[in-house]
Motif scaffolding. Structure first.
Motif, PDB file in Angstrom:
ATOM      1  N   PHE A  37       0.853  -1.171   0.000  1.00  0.00           N
ATOM      2  CA  PHE A  37       0.000   0.000   0.000  1.00  0.00           C
ATOM      3  C   PHE A  37       0.897   1.231   0.000  1.00  0.00           C
ATOM      4  N   GLU A  46      -3.613   3.936  -0.228  1.00  0.00           N
ATOM      5  CA  GLU A  46      -4.271   3.165  -1.281  1.00  0.00           C
ATOM      6  C   GLU A  46      -3.530   1.866  -1.547  1.00  0.00           C
ATOM      7  N   GLY A  47      -4.264   0.897  -2.049  1.00  0.00           N
ATOM      8  CA  GLY A  47      -3.656  -0.381  -2.404  1.00  0.00           C
ATOM      9  C   GLY A  47      -2.872  -0.273  -3.694  1.00  0.00           C
ATOM     10  N   SER A  61      -3.325  -2.334  -8.742  1.00  0.00           N
ATOM     11  CA  SER A  61      -4.157  -1.172  -9.021  1.00  0.00           C
ATOM     12  C   SER A  61      -3.925  -0.761 -10.465  1.00  0.00           C
ATOM     13  N   TYR A 108      -7.629  -4.831  -1.907  1.00  0.00           N
ATOM     14  CA  TYR A 108      -7.125  -3.539  -1.471  1.00  0.00           C
ATOM     15  C   TYR A 108      -7.798  -3.050  -0.178  1.00  0.00           C
ATOM     16  N   GLN A 110      -8.155  -2.296   3.232  1.00  0.00           N
ATOM     17  CA  GLN A 110      -7.132  -2.180   4.264  1.00  0.00           C
ATOM     18  C   GLN A 110      -7.573  -2.753   5.598  1.00  0.00           C
TER      19      GLN A 110
END
Length: 126
Positions: A37, A46-47, A61, A108, A110
Motif C-alpha cells: 500500500f 491506497e492499495g 491497481s 485492497y 485495508q
C-alpha cells in the motif's frame, strides 16, 4: 504475531526503477495474502498490489499495472515490489501488509490487513 520490515525505498528520477523488500518474521505460517500500500502527502492510503501466497495470484491497481511487479521468495520469507518506469505521482510512503485468508476481489481493503510494516519512503523527481 507477525513482524514486517520494509526496505529499499529511496530517491530516483522519473523513468527509473526501485525494488522494495518486506521481510516477514513470526507467525508466517498463518499468512495467505500480502500486499503493498502507499500513502502520498495529503492523500489517503491506497492499495498498490497484492499476492496470494499459496497460489501466487497477483492483483494490481490500475495506476501501477504494467509497471510494478509483486513477487515473493518463500525461502527468505520476503515480499518484493519491483517498480519500473517510476513517475513523480508514485512518490509516497510504501507499506507492506499481511492477513490470513485469500486475497479476493477486494484485495485492497485495508481493514482486512491486521499486520503492517513501518513503511519505506519512495521519492520520484521529474
Amino acid at each position: 504475531q507477525l513482524v514486517l520490515v520494509e526496505s529499499g525505498g529511496g530517491s530516483v528520477q522519473a523513468g527509473g526503477s526501485l525494488r522494495l523488500s518486506c521481510a516477514a518474521s513470526g507467525s508466517i505460517y498463518s499468512i495467505r495474502c500480502m500486499g503493498w500500500f502507499r500513502q502520498a502527502p495529503g492523500k489517503e492510503r491506497e492499495g498498490v498490489a497484492a499476492i496470494y501466497t499459496e497460489g501466487s495470484s497477483t492483483y494490481y491497481s490500475d495506476s501501477v499495472k504494467g509497471r510494478f511487479t509483486i513477487s515473493q521468495d518463500n525461502a527468505k520469507n520476503t515480499l518484493y515490489l519491483q517498480m519500473n518506469s517510476l513517475k513523480p505521482e508514485d512518490t509516497a510512503m510504501y507499506y507492506c501488509a499481511a492477513h490470513s485468508f485469500w486475497c479476493g476481489g477486494d484485495w485492497y481493503r485495508q481493514s482486512d490487513f491486521p499486520y503492517w510494516g513501518q513503511g519505506t519512503q519512495v521519492t520520484v523527481s521529474s
